[in-house]
Scaffold this active site. Structure first.
Site, PDB file in Angstrom:
ATOM      1  N   ASP A   2       5.528  -1.645   3.680  1.00 44.54           N
ATOM      2  CA  ASP A   2       6.287  -0.775   2.778  1.00 44.54           C
ATOM      3  C   ASP A   2       6.620   0.552   3.433  1.00 44.54           C
ATOM      4  O   ASP A   2       7.573   1.226   3.045  1.00 44.54           O
ATOM      5  CB  ASP A   2       5.508  -0.542   1.487  1.00 44.54           C
ATOM      6  CG  ASP A   2       5.505  -1.806   0.656  1.00 44.54           C
ATOM      7  OD1 ASP A   2       4.676  -2.692   0.935  1.00 44.54           O
ATOM      8  OD2 ASP A   2       6.370  -1.926  -0.225  1.00 44.54           O
ATOM      9  N   ARG A  26      11.528  -6.056  -6.425  1.00 42.81           N
ATOM     10  CA  ARG A  26      10.407  -5.422  -5.729  1.00 42.81           C
ATOM     11  C   ARG A  26      10.457  -5.875  -4.276  1.00 42.81           C
ATOM     12  O   ARG A  26      11.267  -6.693  -3.885  1.00 42.81           O
ATOM     13  CB  ARG A  26       9.053  -5.699  -6.405  1.00 42.81           C
ATOM     14  CG  ARG A  26       8.869  -6.979  -7.129  1.00 42.81           C
ATOM     15  CD  ARG A  26       8.857  -8.207  -6.259  1.00 42.81           C
ATOM     16  NE  ARG A  26       7.907  -8.088  -5.166  1.00 42.81           N
ATOM     17  CZ  ARG A  26       7.954  -8.795  -4.065  1.00 42.81           C
ATOM     18  NH1 ARG A  26       8.915  -9.683  -3.867  1.00 42.81           N
ATOM     19  NH2 ARG A  26       7.068  -8.647  -3.103  1.00 42.81           N
ATOM     20  N   ASN A  70       0.972  -1.562   3.295  1.00 47.55           N
ATOM     21  CA  ASN A  70       1.460  -2.819   2.712  1.00 47.55           C
ATOM     22  C   ASN A  70       0.586  -3.129   1.502  1.00 47.55           C
ATOM     23  O   ASN A  70      -0.349  -2.389   1.174  1.00 47.55           O
ATOM     24  CB  ASN A  70       1.423  -3.945   3.752  1.00 47.55           C
ATOM     25  CG  ASN A  70       2.194  -5.167   3.296  1.00 47.55           C
ATOM     26  OD1 ASN A  70       3.356  -5.056   2.890  1.00 47.55           O
ATOM     27  ND2 ASN A  70       1.583  -6.335   3.337  1.00 47.55           N
ATOM     28  N   LYS A  71       0.910  -4.203   0.844  1.00 47.20           N
ATOM     29  CA  LYS A  71       0.225  -4.572  -0.397  1.00 47.20           C
ATOM     30  C   LYS A  71      -1.295  -4.515  -0.249  1.00 47.20           C
ATOM     31  O   LYS A  71      -1.847  -4.920   0.772  1.00 47.20           O
ATOM     32  CB  LYS A  71       0.688  -5.991  -0.796  1.00 47.20           C
ATOM     33  CG  LYS A  71       0.116  -6.544  -2.065  1.00 47.20           C
ATOM     34  CD  LYS A  71       0.301  -5.652  -3.266  1.00 47.20           C
ATOM     35  CE  LYS A  71       1.725  -5.214  -3.485  1.00 47.20           C
ATOM     36  NZ  LYS A  71       1.865  -4.117  -4.475  1.00 47.20           N
ATOM     37  N   GLN A 115       1.760 -11.825  -6.181  1.00 44.01           N
ATOM     38  CA  GLN A 115       3.066 -12.076  -5.557  1.00 44.01           C
ATOM     39  C   GLN A 115       3.011 -13.270  -4.602  1.00 44.01           C
ATOM     40  O   GLN A 115       4.022 -13.929  -4.388  1.00 44.01           O
ATOM     41  CB  GLN A 115       3.540 -10.834  -4.776  1.00 44.01           C
ATOM     42  CG  GLN A 115       3.971  -9.674  -5.649  1.00 44.01           C
ATOM     43  CD  GLN A 115       2.849  -8.679  -5.844  1.00 44.01           C
ATOM     44  OE1 GLN A 115       1.677  -9.058  -5.910  1.00 44.01           O
ATOM     45  NE2 GLN A 115       3.185  -7.407  -5.967  1.00 44.01           N
TER      46      GLN A 115
HETATM   47  O1  MRU Z   1       4.523  -4.188  -5.010  1.00 41.88           O
HETATM   48  P1  MRU Z   1       5.517  -5.013  -4.242  1.00 41.88           P
HETATM   49  O2  MRU Z   1       5.586  -6.434  -4.689  1.00 41.88           O
HETATM   50  O3  MRU Z   1       6.868  -4.339  -4.185  1.00 41.88           O
HETATM   51  O4  MRU Z   1       4.926  -5.010  -2.772  1.00 41.88           O
HETATM   52  C1  MRU Z   1       5.598  -5.720  -1.769  1.00 41.88           C
HETATM   53  C2  MRU Z   1       4.923  -5.670  -0.461  1.00 41.88           C
HETATM   54  O5  MRU Z   1       3.891  -5.056  -0.292  1.00 41.88           O
HETATM   55  C3  MRU Z   1       5.618  -6.340   0.677  1.00 41.88           C
HETATM   56  O6  MRU Z   1       4.703  -6.935   1.543  1.00 41.88           O
HETATM   57  C4  MRU Z   1       6.425  -5.284   1.435  1.00 41.88           C
HETATM   58  O7  MRU Z   1       7.259  -4.600   0.550  1.00 41.88           O
HETATM   59  C5  MRU Z   1       7.237  -5.871   2.513  1.00 41.88           C
HETATM   60  S1  MRU Z   1       8.628  -6.697   1.848  1.00 41.88           S
HETATM   61  C6  MRU Z   1       9.576  -7.392   3.016  1.00 41.88           C
END
Ligand code: MRU
Length: 362
Positions: A242, A53, A252-253, A201
């Site tokens: 993202d 991920r 982003n998350k 995470q």
């Molecule tokens: O759902 P995830 O764990 O894939 O989400 C990850 C994020 O939101 C990160 O902050 C983003 O991908 C940047 S990764 C360098």
């Protein structure tokens, strides 16, 4: 980066060239194990279930997934089928589409018999490029941490959200690259790590990797960030992305947006670290970004390690509670102090992004 002193990337091709191996991120931090991915279905499954991920790593994994698919069938229809299956595995991180488009564009003109090898070679390049991009993000962001250190004369307190660390990329991470470089070069830095509900995470992955590298850090509940900013305990925020739109809105998350609002209210600079592969030039308004809706179970339940070492899943809410789980949110450009990119710092405006990345726009 290192795990128990041994250098790793998050994915690598197996010696026989028939598969890739990845670190299974669903097991961290309690167990370190790798998983072999040797066909299209296992690549799609690994992305969908978040064995791998993080936007850049999703892209790199998908590139290898396409190459693996072409090893078994490389005609045009099979290429399109594999492309479609991988693209649908997760919707928000645009690095997925970027990597798939890149590989497909290069292999489509080739005879089917040459496509798998070409795709495999390109996937390897994408991985190496990701490492180099993140390293450059690190250099650009290091200047910010260094400046804050000079200004305050003490360790710099950085807040980060989710895991935009090396585990989310092939190596270095985006948000963490400046932190690792600062730490390695003797600039004192301390990280406040948001736990990042619902999948944690931050608690599971960011705390793990910072700990493995010896970077001082403190885990905080997601709700603590505003309180710390109000009391001057955060010097800067650095998060990943993202998808960044052409005008500089950043997905982003989930929870990132609230941190950006708190940062603005408290005059804490809020930076988004992202390589050019995270920019979606086809989109202007961040609210048009498709936000992944994940299972409500991730909100109503949590997984962790019990005293006896067993891994268990526990319920948090009354049985039958209705829950919703949007996985990302959008921080509008005006809340972002600047992007930390592989080409240096960039104001979060359409003209600035366009000028810096002119040659990559398509
Ligand atoms: O759902 P995830 O764990 O894939 O989400 C990850 C994020 O939101 C990160 O902050 C983003 O991908 C940047 S990764 C360098």
């Amino acid at each position: 980066m290192r795990i128990d002193g041994r250098p790793y990337r998050t994915l690598w091709p197996t010696g026989d060239g028939r598969a890739i191996e990845v670190i299974d991120q669903t097991l961290l931090p309690h167990r370190f194990a790798t998983r072999r991915i040797d066909d299209l279905d296992s690549a799609v499954e690994a992305i969908r279930t978040m064995v791998v991920r993080g936007a850049p790593l999703i892209g790199a994994s998908a590139a290898y997934g396409l190459a693996l698919a072409l090893k078994s069938a490389a005609d045009d229809a099979s290429l399109e089928r594999a492309y479609g299956a991988l693209l649908a595995s997760r919707p928000t991180a645009v690095n997925l589409r970027w990597a798939l488009d890149d590989v497909r564009r290069r292999v489509r003109p080739l005879p089917p018999g040459e496509r798998a090898a070409a795709a495999w070679a390109r996937a390897a390049e994408i991985c190496d490029e990701d490492v180099a991009l993140n390293r450059r993000i690190g250099e650009a962001g290091l200047a910010l941490i260094d400046a804050a250190h000079r200004a305050h004369g003490r360790a710099v307190n950085v807040l980060t959200h989710c895991n935009a660390g090396w585990l989310a990329t092939v190596d270095w991470g985006t948000a963490t690259a400046p932190i690792y470089l600062a730490h390695d070069r003797g600039v004192p830095v301390h990280v406040f790590v948001d736990e990042t509900r619902p999948r944690n995470q931050g608690a599971a992955l960011t705390a793990f990797e910072l700990g493995q590298h010896g970077v001082p850090h403190t885990l905080i509940a997601d709700n603590a960030g505003g309180h710390l900013m109000q009391r001057g305990q955060i010097d800067l925020c650095i998060v990943g992305a993202d998808r960044v739109t052409a005008r500089g809105d950043a997905a982003n998350k989930i929870g990132t947006y609230l941190k950006a609002l708190a940062a603005r209210a408290n005059r804490v600079p809020f930076y988004v670290a992202a390589p050019h592969t995270t920019i979606d030039w086809t989109m202007e308004d961040g609210l048009d970004i498709e936000i992944e809706e994940r299972s409500a179970d991730e909100v109503t339940h949590m997984t962790g390690r019990l005293h006896d070492g067993t891994i268990a899943r526990v319920a948090l809410a009354p049985p039958g509670t209705q829950a919703m789980n949007p996985a990302f949110d959008v921080t509008p450009a005006e809340l972002i102090e600047a992007f930390i990119t592989d080409r240096g710092l960039c104001p979060a405006t359409k003209p600035a992004l366009a000028a810096l990345f002119e040659r990559d726009r398509s």
